[in-house]
Design a protein around this motif. Structure first.
Motif, PDB file in Angstrom:
ATOM      1  N   ILE A 271      -9.695   6.357  -9.931  1.00 26.41           N
ATOM      2  CA  ILE A 271      -8.969   7.592 -10.023  1.00 26.41           C
ATOM      3  C   ILE A 271      -7.966   7.355 -10.932  1.00 26.41           C
ATOM      4  O   ILE A 271      -7.485   6.198 -11.393  1.00 26.41           O
ATOM      5  CB  ILE A 271      -8.233   7.795  -8.549  1.00 26.41           C
ATOM      6  N   ASN A 272      -7.700   8.116 -11.716  1.00 29.75           N
ATOM      7  CA  ASN A 272      -6.446   8.257 -12.669  1.00 29.75           C
ATOM      8  C   ASN A 272      -5.122   8.256 -11.852  1.00 29.75           C
ATOM      9  O   ASN A 272      -4.460   9.349 -11.367  1.00 29.75           O
ATOM     10  CB  ASN A 272      -6.567   9.549 -13.524  1.00 29.75           C
ATOM     11  N   ARG A 273      -4.429   7.278 -11.721  1.00 27.44           N
ATOM     12  CA  ARG A 273      -3.526   7.040 -10.709  1.00 27.44           C
ATOM     13  C   ARG A 273      -2.285   7.723 -11.157  1.00 27.44           C
ATOM     14  O   ARG A 273      -1.412   8.252 -10.576  1.00 27.44           O
ATOM     15  CB  ARG A 273      -3.297   5.616 -10.402  1.00 27.44           C
ATOM     16  N   ARG A 280       7.935   9.913  -6.130  1.00 31.33           N
ATOM     17  CA  ARG A 280       8.792   9.771  -4.700  1.00 31.33           C
ATOM     18  C   ARG A 280       7.978   8.533  -4.166  1.00 31.33           C
ATOM     19  O   ARG A 280       8.702   7.840  -3.211  1.00 31.33           O
ATOM     20  CB  ARG A 280       8.761  10.892  -3.800  1.00 31.33           C
ATOM     21  N   SER A 281       6.719   8.300  -4.302  1.00 27.37           N
ATOM     22  CA  SER A 281       6.214   7.166  -3.720  1.00 27.37           C
ATOM     23  C   SER A 281       6.280   5.949  -4.337  1.00 27.37           C
ATOM     24  O   SER A 281       5.858   4.524  -3.689  1.00 27.37           O
ATOM     25  CB  SER A 281       4.657   7.484  -4.091  1.00 27.37           C
ATOM     26  N   VAL A 282       7.003   5.926  -5.675  1.00 26.16           N
ATOM     27  CA  VAL A 282       7.102   4.349  -6.111  1.00 26.16           C
ATOM     28  C   VAL A 282       8.525   4.190  -6.677  1.00 26.16           C
ATOM     29  O   VAL A 282       8.871   3.151  -6.964  1.00 26.16           O
ATOM     30  CB  VAL A 282       6.326   4.400  -7.446  1.00 26.16           C
ATOM     31  N   ARG A 337       3.368  -0.995 -12.636  1.00 18.97           N
ATOM     32  CA  ARG A 337       2.677  -1.885 -11.705  1.00 18.97           C
ATOM     33  C   ARG A 337       1.954  -1.011 -10.725  1.00 18.97           C
ATOM     34  O   ARG A 337       0.754  -1.577 -10.274  1.00 18.97           O
ATOM     35  CB  ARG A 337       3.872  -2.754 -10.873  1.00 18.97           C
ATOM     36  N   ALA A 338       2.531   0.193 -10.333  1.00 10.84           N
ATOM     37  CA  ALA A 338       1.818   0.926  -9.366  1.00 10.84           C
ATOM     38  C   ALA A 338       0.295   1.619  -9.794  1.00 10.84           C
ATOM     39  O   ALA A 338      -0.151   2.000  -9.267  1.00 10.84           O
ATOM     40  CB  ALA A 338       2.771   2.022  -8.904  1.00 10.84           C
ATOM     41  N   ALA A 344      -4.199  -6.654  -3.861  1.00 10.06           N
ATOM     42  CA  ALA A 344      -3.369  -7.602  -3.481  1.00 10.06           C
ATOM     43  C   ALA A 344      -1.995  -7.158  -3.375  1.00 10.06           C
ATOM     44  O   ALA A 344      -1.573  -6.191  -3.800  1.00 10.06           O
ATOM     45  CB  ALA A 344      -3.123  -8.610  -4.604  1.00 10.06           C
ATOM     46  N   PRO A 345      -1.212  -7.850  -2.603  1.00  7.97           N
ATOM     47  CA  PRO A 345       0.361  -7.382  -2.206  1.00  7.97           C
ATOM     48  C   PRO A 345       1.059  -7.048  -3.630  1.00  7.97           C
ATOM     49  O   PRO A 345       0.768  -8.124  -4.491  1.00  7.97           O
ATOM     50  CB  PRO A 345       0.898  -8.458  -1.559  1.00  7.97           C
ATOM     51  N   ARG A 346       1.612  -6.185  -3.713  1.00  8.17           N
ATOM     52  CA  ARG A 346       2.466  -5.945  -5.160  1.00  8.17           C
ATOM     53  C   ARG A 346       3.887  -6.406  -4.820  1.00  8.17           C
ATOM     54  O   ARG A 346       4.435  -6.639  -3.874  1.00  8.17           O
ATOM     55  CB  ARG A 346       2.333  -4.294  -5.102  1.00  8.17           C
ATOM     56  N   HIS A 347       4.147  -6.625  -6.070  1.00 10.09           N
ATOM     57  CA  HIS A 347       5.643  -7.225  -6.076  1.00 10.09           C
ATOM     58  C   HIS A 347       6.651  -6.521  -6.539  1.00 10.09           C
ATOM     59  O   HIS A 347       7.796  -6.944  -7.314  1.00 10.09           O
ATOM     60  CB  HIS A 347       5.882  -8.675  -6.838  1.00 10.09           C
ATOM     61  N   GLY A 348       6.502  -5.008  -6.662  1.00 11.01           N
ATOM     62  CA  GLY A 348       7.380  -4.252  -7.363  1.00 11.01           C
ATOM     63  C   GLY A 348       8.563  -4.160  -6.340  1.00 11.01           C
ATOM     64  O   GLY A 348       8.947  -5.014  -5.312  1.00 11.01           O
ATOM     65  N   ASN A 349       9.539  -3.264  -6.911  1.00  5.90           N
ATOM     66  CA  ASN A 349      10.909  -3.216  -6.281  1.00  5.90           C
ATOM     67  C   ASN A 349      10.819  -2.381  -4.844  1.00  5.90           C
ATOM     68  O   ASN A 349      11.748  -2.266  -4.192  1.00  5.90           O
ATOM     69  CB  ASN A 349      11.763  -2.679  -7.304  1.00  5.90           C
TER      70      ASN A 349
END
Ligand SMILES: Nc1ncnc2c1ncn2[C@@H]1O[C@H](COP(=O)(O)OP(=O)(O)OP(=O)(O)O)[C@@H](O)[C@H]1O
Ligand SMILES: [Mg+2]
Lengths: 364, 357
Positions: A271-273, A280-282, A337-338, A344-349
């Motif tokens: 998908i084109n993320r 709001r999601s990130v 990053r999103a 894998a677990p993301r390390h975003g804020n």
């Protein structure tokens, strides 16, 4: 979304096709999967322990590969198929307890349906087909003709009312089916791959029509699709089915960011993320330090629009506005990053509520 | 072996201790043909060692054979006779029920024959052509029918042909009126379908003459209902079968759509099932009409008027020309009946053409 009333609730729904479904149900409850049930007991597992709340005014999209049980599920909602076990509550009432007359009333007044293979009456004109629900209720043609012609024009088939279904193309027939459901004017719409036969342009048009209608009419819609873009565009609530079980359900953005099953990861990998994910999601609702902001973005803006705004500069941060209040901050690095499709677990804020489950299917 | 004193299967009754029950092993009643033949034959030589001859001519333990050993066992002739007696016993009560029920059939046939024969030929011809036009909407078809009827008029077979046609008309009409509802009932209930299929199979496979036998006993030969019933029993099968099949073949999703929008069973039947099954039902009507025609010829054995009578005369009196001419008339009738019903069927098909995607 807002707390709307649950309009349709499905509780512990099981459906098994075969000679002795009740016996096979015991095996299924004991954990036998779809393939094993077929191999060992010659029964088809249609649905297994489905639990879904569909809110009034929402579009609930059911997704899954071919044969995953989507059509079987939607047919339970108006009891075209009787379940092997479970409950289906419509406005709080278990419709499985309805007698013939009440069921008929429910189908006539509360529900309309668009069929995967159109299911138009071949011996009736387009106009008669569109007015079907109303004429079944006992209305005369003069009473529904205006509505019927209105919806026919609205799906782009004005002037075709005198044709017979076999004189129309597949896509046109499908739109007649959509107009038929709309003319019925029922508060609940069941749409089984209602746009699958349409070309991309008309399809987008129909999706926009549906969303437009939703703001106007606030129907409860169950929409079946195997197109993820479509599902993400339409869904308030997304349900993903696999081999008759729900693998994951929830807010579409949530599923996209936290797929809990390799099956879903596969599903969403193409998908084109940037176009689908929204700010709001990130965003970070409560950062430790308030960053230097380069401007403001809307909470429902797509990431794509933010990238365009930033000109590709990953050093920037934005304040996120909902109407006039600041509800959080968006850091371009977490945005980027999103965009990486990963399990894998993301390390975003963004805070990790729970660890990603390892690559294990549900009770396979 | 068929000696008058020793019967092959004596040992069974002796072995089972049933000799008493059998009474004396004397033949009572008239002798069978086999007895007569046996009497003429020389008594068998006493054999020593293994009796190959006896084994070679060992009779099957049939009723007649067992009767020889034990008089209490009925002969097969007694069996057929008791069937007959049984039938004669219930005949009066059967008549009591069936006679009034079937009286309208006699009445309808008599009237149809009366109308067909007594209407002036030109009026009848015009009426026929109008019907053909309405059914087929084809000038060529009207022309064909006009030519055939003109020929039959010309060779003085018109009255016979009209008698045949009017019988077919009445019987086929009744077949449809009774057969379609039965077919609908069959399509709705698997159990009823399972029950009916052997009955329909039987009606279709019984040789046509066999229908006539019990009917002759039941009604007098002069009553039109006698042949009416025979024709209807024989010809009703296709219309029942194809109605059942046609309704069962209706696209399942279309039926689901009808249900999803809340149609009652009756609405579903009238608005969806019958219209969509119509091509099949019409194919059944076509076959029913053709089978009525076949049967109406045979039914002239039991006084059905029409072209069959001429055929029968041809056979009885060896009048070859009469028989052949009547046969030609029957073929011509068959052709126009088939063409007209097929044309009607084609029109129905075009109207209800089910497009597949
Ligand atoms: N009447 C039936 N008898 C037996 N099995 C059935 C029946 N109807 C559906 N199934 C089975 O149930 C499963 C789900 O079928 P369903 O039609 O719901 O799939 P779907 O998700 O709608 O697929 P598609 O995207 O191809 O329409 C399939 O494995 C199918 O074989
Ligand atoms: Mg489907």
């Amino acid at each position: 979304m807002m707390d709307r009333q649950v309009s349709i609730a499905i509780r512990h729904l099981y459906k098994i096709f075969g000679a002795n479904p009740v016996r096979a149900l015991e095996h299924v409850r004991a954990g036998t999967g779809k393939d094993a049930l077929m191999a060992q007991h010659r029964h088809v597992l249609g649905l297994r322990d489905i639990n879904i709340d569909m809110r009034a005014g929402d579009i609930t999209v059911v997704m899954g590969l071919s044969g995953s049980g989507k059509s079987t599920l939607i047919r339970h909602v108006n009891r075209l198929i009787e379940p092997t076990a479970g409950e289906i509550l419509v406005n709080g009432e278990n419709i499985l307890e309805f007698g013939e007359t009440r069921l008929r009333e429910l189908r006539r007044k509360q529900m309309s349906m668009v069929f995967q293979h159109f299911a138009l009456l071949p011996h009736r004109t387009v106009l008669d087909n569109i007015g079907l629900a109303r004429s079944v209720r006992g209305e005369r043609r003069a009473d529904f003709e205006r509505d019927a012609l209105h919806w026919l024009a609205r799906v782009g088939l004005g002037g075709q009312e005198g044709q017979y279904p076999h004189q129309l193309s597949g896509g046109m027939q499908q739109r007649v089916g959509i107009a038929r459901a709309l003319t019925s004017n029922a508060p609940i719409m069941l749409m089984d791959e209602a746009f699958s036969a349409l070309d991309p342009l008309i399809r987008t048009d129909m999706q926009d029509l549906l969303l437009e209608l939703q703001t106007e009419l606030q129907k409860t819609i169950i929409f079946i699709s195997h197109d993820l873009d479509e599902a993400l565009k339409l869904a308030d609530h997304l349900v993903i089915l696999k081999d008759g079980s729900v693998v994951q359900q929830g807010e579409p953005q949530e599923i996209l960011l936290k797929p809990n099953d390799p099956y879903i990861v596969d599903f969403i990998s193409d998908i084109n993320r940037a176009r689908v994910l929204r700010v709001r999601s990130v965003m970070d609702r409560a950062p430790e330090t308030i960053p230097q902001v380069a401007g403001t973005v809307d909470v429902d803006a797509t990431l794509e629009s933010v990238i365009a705004l930033s000109g590709g500069d990953t050093a920037l941060s934005y304040a996120v506005r909902n109407r006039d209040t600041t509800v959080g901050y968006l850091n371009m690095q977490s945005l980027v990053r999103a965009l990486v499709p990963t399990q894998a677990p993301r390390h975003g804020n963004r805070k990790q509520e729970k660890a990603q489950p390892a690559a294990s299917g549900p009770a396979a | 072996m068929q000696g008058a004193t020793v019967a092959t299967y004596d040992f069974i009754f002796n072995g089972l201790g049933l000799r008493e029950w059998c009474g004396e092993s004397v033949r009572s009643g008239p002798m069978t043909m086999a007895d007569l033949l046996a009497r003429g034959a020389a008594p068998a030589e006493p054999q020593t060692g293994f009796d190959w001859g006896a084994l070679w001519s060992l009779p099957f333990p049939s009723l007649d054979e067992l009767h020889k050993a034990c008089a209490e066992i009925p002969r097969s002739r007694d069996l057929t006779r008791s069937l007959e007696a049984g039938f004669l016993n219930v005949r009066e009560s059967l008549r009591f029920v069936l006679d009034p029920m079937t009286q309208p059939l006699s009445w309808a046939l008599e009237n149809a024959l009366h109308v067909a024969v007594n209407t002036p030929w030109w009026l009848m011809l015009m009426a026929l052509l109008v019907v053909v036009w309405l059914a087929g909407r084809s000038a060529a078809l009207v022309g064909l029918v006009a030519a055939v009827m003109g020929f039959l008029l010309f060779v003085d077979h018109y009255v016979f042909a009209m008698q045949t046609l009017s019988i077919i008309f009445v019987c086929a009409f009744l077949c449809v009126v009774m057969g379609v509802p039965v077919g609908i009932a069959m399509s709705r209930s698997n159990r009823f379908q399972r029950l009916m299929i052997p009955v329909l199979d039987m009606l279709q496979t019984l040789p046509t003459f066999v229908y006539l036998i019990p009917l002759i006993f039941l009604f007098s030969v002069t009553e039109p209902k006698l042949y009416g019933i025979a024709i209807i029993l024989y010809a009703i099968v296709p219309v029942i079968r194809l109605t059942d099949l046609g309704i069962r073949l209706v696209d399942k999703e279309v039926i689901e759509a009808a249900e999803a929008f809340g149609m009652t069973r009756h609405q579903k039947l009238i608005r969806v099932q019958i219209p969509l099954a119509l091509p099949n039902i019409m194919a059944g009507v076509n076959q029913t009409i053709m089978m009525s025609l076949a049967m109406v010829v045979i039914a002239s054995l039991v006084s059905a008027p029409g072209l069959g009578v001429l055929v029968l005369r041809g056979i009885r009196n060896l009048e070859l020309g009469v028989g052949l001419m009547a046969g030609l008339g029957i073929v011509l009738l068959a052709v126009i009946l088939d063409r007209v019903t097929k044309a009607a069927l084609a029109r129905v098909n075009a109207a209800a053409s089910v497009a597949r995607h």
